[in-house]
Motif scaffolding. Sequence first.
Motif, PDB file in Angstrom:
ATOM      1  N   MET A   1       0.844  -1.198   0.000  1.00 53.25           N
ATOM      2  CA  MET A   1       0.000   0.000   0.000  1.00 53.25           C
ATOM      3  C   MET A   1       0.883   1.254   0.000  1.00 53.25           C
ATOM      4  O   MET A   1       1.852   1.339   0.741  1.00 53.25           O
ATOM      5  CB  MET A   1      -0.883  -0.009   1.247  1.00 53.25           C
ATOM      6  N   ILE A   2       0.522   2.220  -0.858  1.00 48.80           N
ATOM      7  CA  ILE A   2       1.301   3.454  -0.975  1.00 48.80           C
ATOM      8  C   ILE A   2       0.686   4.516  -0.066  1.00 48.80           C
ATOM      9  O   ILE A   2      -0.484   4.857  -0.204  1.00 48.80           O
ATOM     10  CB  ILE A   2       1.320   3.955  -2.438  1.00 48.80           C
ATOM     11  N   THR A   3       1.470   5.026   0.874  1.00 50.17           N
ATOM     12  CA  THR A   3       0.987   6.091   1.742  1.00 50.17           C
ATOM     13  C   THR A   3       1.763   7.364   1.450  1.00 50.17           C
ATOM     14  O   THR A   3       2.972   7.323   1.197  1.00 50.17           O
ATOM     15  CB  THR A   3       1.171   5.725   3.232  1.00 50.17           C
ATOM     16  N   THR A   4       1.056   8.488   1.491  1.00 48.79           N
ATOM     17  CA  THR A   4       1.704   9.764   1.219  1.00 48.79           C
ATOM     18  C   THR A   4       2.172  10.397   2.519  1.00 48.79           C
ATOM     19  O   THR A   4       1.383  10.517   3.461  1.00 48.79           O
ATOM     20  CB  THR A   4       0.716  10.722   0.516  1.00 48.79           C
ATOM     21  N   PRO A   5       3.446  10.783   2.600  1.00 55.24           N
ATOM     22  CA  PRO A   5       3.932  11.440   3.816  1.00 55.24           C
ATOM     23  C   PRO A   5       3.160  12.738   4.066  1.00 55.24           C
ATOM     24  O   PRO A   5       2.672  13.380   3.125  1.00 55.24           O
ATOM     25  CB  PRO A   5       5.400  11.735   3.490  1.00 55.24           C
ATOM     26  N   ASN A   6       3.041  13.114   5.331  1.00 57.31           N
ATOM     27  CA  ASN A   6       2.396  14.386   5.668  1.00 57.31           C
ATOM     28  C   ASN A   6       3.218  15.536   5.118  1.00 57.31           C
ATOM     29  O   ASN A   6       4.452  15.448   5.041  1.00 57.31           O
ATOM     30  CB  ASN A   6       2.270  14.533   7.188  1.00 57.31           C
ATOM     31  N   PRO A   7       2.565  16.642   4.727  1.00 57.57           N
ATOM     32  CA  PRO A   7       3.330  17.792   4.246  1.00 57.57           C
ATOM     33  C   PRO A   7       4.210  18.360   5.351  1.00 57.57           C
ATOM     34  O   PRO A   7       3.833  18.323   6.525  1.00 57.57           O
ATOM     35  CB  PRO A   7       2.250  18.805   3.817  1.00 57.57           C
ATOM     36  N   PRO A   8       5.384  18.877   4.997  1.00 54.18           N
ATOM     37  CA  PRO A   8       6.277  19.457   6.013  1.00 54.18           C
ATOM     38  C   PRO A   8       5.648  20.698   6.643  1.00 54.18           C
ATOM     39  O   PRO A   8       4.955  21.455   5.978  1.00 54.18           O
ATOM     40  CB  PRO A   8       7.536  19.807   5.221  1.00 54.18           C
ATOM     41  N   LYS A   9       5.925  20.895   7.929  1.00 50.85           N
ATOM     42  CA  LYS A   9       5.310  22.022   8.650  1.00 50.85           C
ATOM     43  C   LYS A   9       6.127  23.310   8.512  1.00 50.85           C
ATOM     44  O   LYS A   9       5.635  24.393   8.833  1.00 50.85           O
ATOM     45  CB  LYS A   9       5.150  21.675  10.135  1.00 50.85           C
ATOM     46  N   SER A  10       7.361  23.190   8.063  1.00 53.29           N
ATOM     47  CA  SER A  10       8.221  24.371   7.939  1.00 53.29           C
ATOM     48  C   SER A  10       9.194  24.178   6.779  1.00 53.29           C
ATOM     49  O   SER A  10       9.382  23.054   6.289  1.00 53.29           O
ATOM     50  CB  SER A  10       9.009  24.596   9.234  1.00 53.29           C
ATOM     51  N   VAL A  11       9.818  25.278   6.358  1.00 49.84           N
ATOM     52  CA  VAL A  11      10.823  25.196   5.296  1.00 49.84           C
ATOM     53  C   VAL A  11      12.016  24.374   5.774  1.00 49.84           C
ATOM     54  O   VAL A  11      12.596  23.592   5.011  1.00 49.84           O
ATOM     55  CB  VAL A  11      11.273  26.607   4.850  1.00 49.84           C
ATOM     56  N   ASP A  12      12.361  24.510   7.055  1.00 52.27           N
ATOM     57  CA  ASP A  12      13.475  23.725   7.609  1.00 52.27           C
ATOM     58  C   ASP A  12      13.185  22.227   7.517  1.00 52.27           C
ATOM     59  O   ASP A  12      14.073  21.436   7.169  1.00 52.27           O
ATOM     60  CB  ASP A  12      13.722  24.108   9.076  1.00 52.27           C
ATOM     61  N   GLU A  13      11.953  21.841   7.830  1.00 55.62           N
ATOM     62  CA  GLU A  13      11.582  20.429   7.759  1.00 55.62           C
ATOM     63  C   GLU A  13      11.611  19.940   6.308  1.00 55.62           C
ATOM     64  O   GLU A  13      12.079  18.832   6.022  1.00 55.62           O
ATOM     65  CB  GLU A  13      10.184  20.212   8.352  1.00 55.62           C
ATOM     66  N   LEU A  14      11.146  20.792   5.400  1.00 53.70           N
ATOM     67  CA  LEU A  14      11.177  20.457   3.972  1.00 53.70           C
ATOM     68  C   LEU A  14      12.614  20.237   3.507  1.00 53.70           C
ATOM     69  O   LEU A  14      12.930  19.249   2.824  1.00 53.70           O
ATOM     70  CB  LEU A  14      10.515  21.573   3.163  1.00 53.70           C
ATOM     71  N   MET A  15      13.505  21.142   3.890  1.00 57.64           N
ATOM     72  CA  MET A  15      14.908  21.033   3.486  1.00 57.64           C
ATOM     73  C   MET A  15      15.562  19.802   4.096  1.00 57.64           C
ATOM     74  O   MET A  15      16.385  19.144   3.458  1.00 57.64           O
ATOM     75  CB  MET A  15      15.669  22.305   3.882  1.00 57.64           C
ATOM     76  N   GLN A  16      15.198  19.475   5.331  1.00 56.24           N
ATOM     77  CA  GLN A  16      15.760  18.290   5.972  1.00 56.24           C
ATOM     78  C   GLN A  16      15.364  17.036   5.202  1.00 56.24           C
ATOM     79  O   GLN A  16      16.192  16.144   4.953  1.00 56.24           O
ATOM     80  CB  GLN A  16      15.284  18.192   7.426  1.00 56.24           C
ATOM     81  N   ARG A  17      14.096  16.970   4.802  1.00 56.18           N
ATOM     82  CA  ARG A  17      13.629  15.817   4.009  1.00 56.18           C
ATOM     83  C   ARG A  17      14.377  15.729   2.679  1.00 56.18           C
ATOM     84  O   ARG A  17      14.775  14.651   2.246  1.00 56.18           O
ATOM     85  CB  ARG A  17      12.126  15.942   3.721  1.00 56.18           C
TER      86      ARG A  17
END
Length: 226
Positions: A1-17
């Motif tokens: 089953m394909i699950t979509t990760p939750n959207p990042p809460k901040s730009v820092d979290e986005l960059m970390q991912r």
Amino acid sequence: MITTPNPPKSVDELMQRAQDMAGLTLGQLAQLHNIRVPNNLKRDKGWVGQLIEHELGALAGSKPEQDFLHLGVELKTIPIDSQWKPIETTYVTVAPLVNIQGLTWEQSLVYHKLQRVLWIPVEGMRDKPIKDRQIGMPILWTPSEQELAMIRQDWEELMELIALGKVEQITARHGEVLQLRPKGANSRSLTQSIAADGGIKQTNPRGFYLKIPFTQQILNNYLAGI
């Protein structure tokens, strides 16, 4: 089953991912999400971008808004060769061909989408199997005043030609950094556009694309700063 990760809460979290993803191959990333890797990208042209969107938790999909609207960030994957040179132009957004009277640069989707861009370089060498292509380090780019001015000038000139009913006369050579090109499943895709007499005619849909030398400079600036 394909699950979509939750959207990042901040730009820092986005960059970390995005940084955590760097160094992985497309095959490794796909395996993490139980997603099948296509044999070629001719039929699955948007597959790489969709895989990256999925990993980073982007929500926009094909909607005409930034991929991370809540963060004010647009996501762009950019296929590169072994020398970190872009292999193709970068699609920005679909071009409006009717109902454009009074449309200003600040209201345009090009302006909106390019306020802040997260570039994800991905190996795009044709002779390398898709599953073995590596993902590069992310680049968070905010255009300088000069860069925005260059894009704006091209956008205004192209929109003026569209308004004059000259869309068919626009070629990929128009524009210093931004170009207008057909954007559709095939040449049979049709949409409305302004005719030379001010009426409405049928034409192929068009999209705005950033030219390779412009995106090359973004990558060069990043590499120079490492």
